[in-house]
Design an enzyme around this catalytic site. Structure first.
Site, PDB file in Angstrom:
ATOM      1  N   MET A 170      39.127  50.145  54.497  1.00 34.70           N
ATOM      2  CA  MET A 170      39.335  48.699  54.486  1.00 34.70           C
ATOM      3  C   MET A 170      38.369  48.024  53.526  1.00 34.70           C
ATOM      4  O   MET A 170      37.325  48.545  53.193  1.00 34.70           O
ATOM      5  CB  MET A 170      39.104  48.147  55.896  1.00 34.70           C
ATOM      6  CG  MET A 170      40.300  48.394  56.794  1.00 34.70           C
ATOM      7  SD  MET A 170      40.814  46.908  57.636  1.00 34.70           S
ATOM      8  CE  MET A 170      39.356  46.557  58.619  1.00 34.70           C
ATOM      9  N   CYS A 171      38.759  46.873  53.124  1.00 35.82           N
ATOM     10  CA  CYS A 171      37.973  46.081  52.189  1.00 35.82           C
ATOM     11  C   CYS A 171      36.829  45.398  52.929  1.00 35.82           C
ATOM     12  O   CYS A 171      36.697  45.515  54.138  1.00 35.82           O
ATOM     13  CB  CYS A 171      38.849  45.019  51.545  1.00 35.82           C
ATOM     14  SG  CYS A 171      40.396  45.674  50.918  1.00 35.82           S
TER      15      CYS A 171
END
Lengths: 260, 260
Positions: free
Chosen positions: A1-2
């Site tokens: 995930m970012c």
């Protein structure tokens, strides 16, 4: 995930300290190396920097770490590609104009089968679920308020409702700002801190760097930092509730909260 | 008046040499010190830098002079405020999205009593005649072609017609690009050069700097530079006719021309 980073303040403040720690997550202390970006509001104007190089290797990130751009609203993003290839047009934050203001948006998460009907007023340039969500948000807000921007309380209720529709498709941690308020929604992971008088020293968790905010602030300064994971090891960060939408104005969350 | 600089090429090329000379006009060899900006297309993505400091004093301009960002379409602008105060939101180039592409626009000149009816699809954020003209252009193009971008020949005819309407209000030297083509219109002053094989050396007129393009190019490279006033002292620049709209693709102007 970012990873997401936002700042909202009551006086223009530089984000050098927080960005320095955050940028290390782009390729050094974490594996988010598919680009990064940051947008600073300066009045109604925006400085927008995106790069598909890892933040740790980017000369533009280096400039930002050294050049104290002062802003009351900042949104930054480090990308780990889940949908859409590594390309400049897929780097967050995204910017669009609505009601004569620039709107800046960044997303962390993954939306499944999210293909809303986009009618052409806001069309994605890249091919991420994130930009589709942003265009949908802008389109629906303009459809509800075609002429001018509504009051913040009204806008907040609409954003909460639309964010809820989008979040039904997957993970939708996001930040959105028009330069006056910063909207932050937590699907799975987001926390914040409000720094205000009396200021203390903070120590980054991603790099051996400390700053004593008391030496660089005045007693009336107030700064909210919102981030995916705490940036410092010696401060108390508040976790968002899952599904919570908070709206930050002048360096603090507005009272009440909307569960989207 | 402001100064405009555009580059259109058939392979991604860095603009360091031309920008170095151009940036000196922002506060050193000329008096355009009310901000500057530059936008680089990279595929469909855009890197957009604006600053309300003089280009000669700007750390971001310094970065661009040292960091060779390669692009096939670039538009830069140095501002001498005629309408609208010195503020970030009034710095060119401006960016909007239309048909799922970013459009970049910069203007040099002064439009008198130009207050077109803007219907809310594109609204100025700042208060310049230039941004009003850009929003009008975008609005009218979308009204004519609501769904998708038309062929370049059709688009060119429409742009020429709309630019003619705007230019009736005053001086309207302008550049516009979607990352595939660069439209340049001359009201009063604009010139261009096409650099191609066999490349030679060029010497800047604003700074004591030369580059031998033969050493940094391949025989198939072709680069068009479009600018308010010639940047080099030893090359032959072609002046636009007054009222001429040229469209540059792959480093050269398309055959034929439209007088707007």
């Amino acid at each position: 995930m970012c990873q997401l980073l936002g700042m909202n303040c009551n006086v223009p403040t530089d984000i050098v300290f927080s960005f320095t720690g955050f940028a290390h997550r782009g390729g050094r202390t974490d594996t988010h190396h598919d680009g990064w970006g940051i947008a600073f509001f300066e009045g109604k104007g925006v400085r927008h920097f995106v790069d598909h190089q890892a933040a740790i290797a980017s000369p533009i990130a280096e400039l930002i770490k050294q050049y104290p751009i002062k802003s009351t609203n900042v949104i930054a993003h480090i990308r780990k590609a889940t949908q859409g290839q590594v390309a400049l047009e897929n780097c967050h934050p995204f910017v669009r104009e609505l009601w004569g203001r620039y709107w800046v948006f960044a997303h962390n998460g993954d939306l499944k089968d999210f293909f809303p009907q986009l009618k052409g007023t806001f069309t994605p340039v890249g091919n991420t679920d994130s930009e589709r969500a942003f265009c949908f948000l802008m389109q629906e807000l303009r459809a509800r308020f075609p002429d001018t921007q509504p009051d913040l309380a009204v806008l907040r209720a609409s954003v909460a409702e639309l964010v809820g529709q989008i979040a039904a498709h997957g993970t939708f941690n996001m930040m959105l700002s028009d330069g006056t308020a910063l909207f932050a929604h937590c699907s799975t992971k987001l926390c914040y801190i409000v720094r205000q008088h009396p200021f203390t020293a903070a120590h980054l968790s991603d790099e051996d760097l400390s700053v004593d905010f008391a030496t660089v602030t005045t007693p009336r300064d107030r700064v909210a930092i919102i981030v995916t994971e705490p940036l410092t090891v010696n401060e108390k960060w508040t976790e968002f509730a899952l599904g919570e939408l908070l709206v930050f104005v002048d360096g603090m969350p507005l009272p009440g909260h909307a569960i989207a």
